[in-house]
Design an enzyme around this catalytic site. Structure first.
Site, PDB file in Angstrom:
ATOM      1  N   MET A   1      46.674  39.719  33.608  1.00  0.00           N
ATOM      2  CA  MET A   1      44.873  39.484  33.386  1.00  0.00           C
ATOM      3  C   MET A   1      44.625  39.723  31.992  1.00  0.00           C
ATOM      4  O   MET A   1      44.048  40.976  32.410  1.00  0.00           O
ATOM      5  CB  MET A   1      43.789  38.799  34.801  1.00  0.00           C
ATOM      6  CG  MET A   1      42.574  38.859  34.254  1.00  0.00           C
ATOM      7  SD  MET A   1      41.040  38.509  34.869  1.00  0.00           S
ATOM      8  CE  MET A   1      41.682  39.728  36.287  1.00  0.00           C
ATOM      9  N   PRO A   2      44.614  39.084  31.313  1.00  0.00           N
ATOM     10  CA  PRO A   2      44.296  40.059  29.540  1.00  0.00           C
ATOM     11  C   PRO A   2      42.892  40.081  29.541  1.00  0.00           C
ATOM     12  O   PRO A   2      42.047  39.096  30.174  1.00  0.00           O
ATOM     13  CB  PRO A   2      44.840  39.372  28.772  1.00  0.00           C
ATOM     14  CG  PRO A   2      45.820  38.592  29.448  1.00  0.00           C
ATOM     15  CD  PRO A   2      45.272  38.784  30.272  1.00  0.00           C
ATOM     16  N   ILE A   3      42.625  41.728  29.137  1.00  0.00           N
ATOM     17  CA  ILE A   3      41.143  41.625  29.357  1.00  0.00           C
ATOM     18  C   ILE A   3      40.609  42.262  27.629  1.00  0.00           C
ATOM     19  O   ILE A   3      41.619  43.079  27.496  1.00  0.00           O
ATOM     20  CB  ILE A   3      40.535  42.301  29.873  1.00  0.00           C
ATOM     21  CG1 ILE A   3      40.408  42.025  30.883  1.00  0.00           C
ATOM     22  CG2 ILE A   3      38.923  42.741  29.844  1.00  0.00           C
ATOM     23  CD1 ILE A   3      40.154  43.001  32.251  1.00  0.00           C
ATOM     24  N   ARG A  40      40.086  36.914  29.427  1.00  0.00           N
ATOM     25  CA  ARG A  40      38.485  37.618  29.399  1.00  0.00           C
ATOM     26  C   ARG A  40      38.587  38.345  28.461  1.00  0.00           C
ATOM     27  O   ARG A  40      38.959  38.467  28.057  1.00  0.00           O
ATOM     28  CB  ARG A  40      38.220  38.420  30.972  1.00  0.00           C
ATOM     29  CG  ARG A  40      38.975  37.676  32.187  1.00  0.00           C
ATOM     30  CD  ARG A  40      37.916  36.799  32.757  1.00  0.00           C
ATOM     31  NE  ARG A  40      38.125  36.721  33.902  1.00  0.00           N
ATOM     32  CZ  ARG A  40      39.085  35.991  34.343  1.00  0.00           C
ATOM     33  NH1 ARG A  40      39.938  34.758  33.784  1.00  0.00           N
ATOM     34  NH2 ARG A  40      39.654  35.234  35.544  1.00  0.00           N
TER      35      ARG A  40
END
Length: 64
Positions: A1-3, A40
């Site tokens: 999940m990229p943040i 995100r």
């Protein structure tokens, strides 16, 4: 999940922040082949009194 964390000076209208979030999400999704719902984006607005450039608070720099 990229943040993705983005820090900017305070003072931009909410619609600009929403547009930034949407644009960054689109770009990251396209570049990483990541589903948008997994991305995100956190935008932190920093007060001009708490951001320094060259040892001077941005609040003390004319036209900032």
């Amino acid at each position: 999940m990229p943040i993705i964390n983005i820090q900017i000076l305070e003072g931009r209208p909410p619609e600009k922040i929403k547009s930034l979030i949407a644009s960054v999400t689109e770009t990251v999704s396209a570049e990483l082949d990541a589903p948008k719902e997994r991305i995100r984006v956190l935008v932190t607005e920093v007060p001009k009194t708490h951001w320094g450039i060259g040892g001077v608070a941005t609040s003390d720099i004319p036209n900032r």
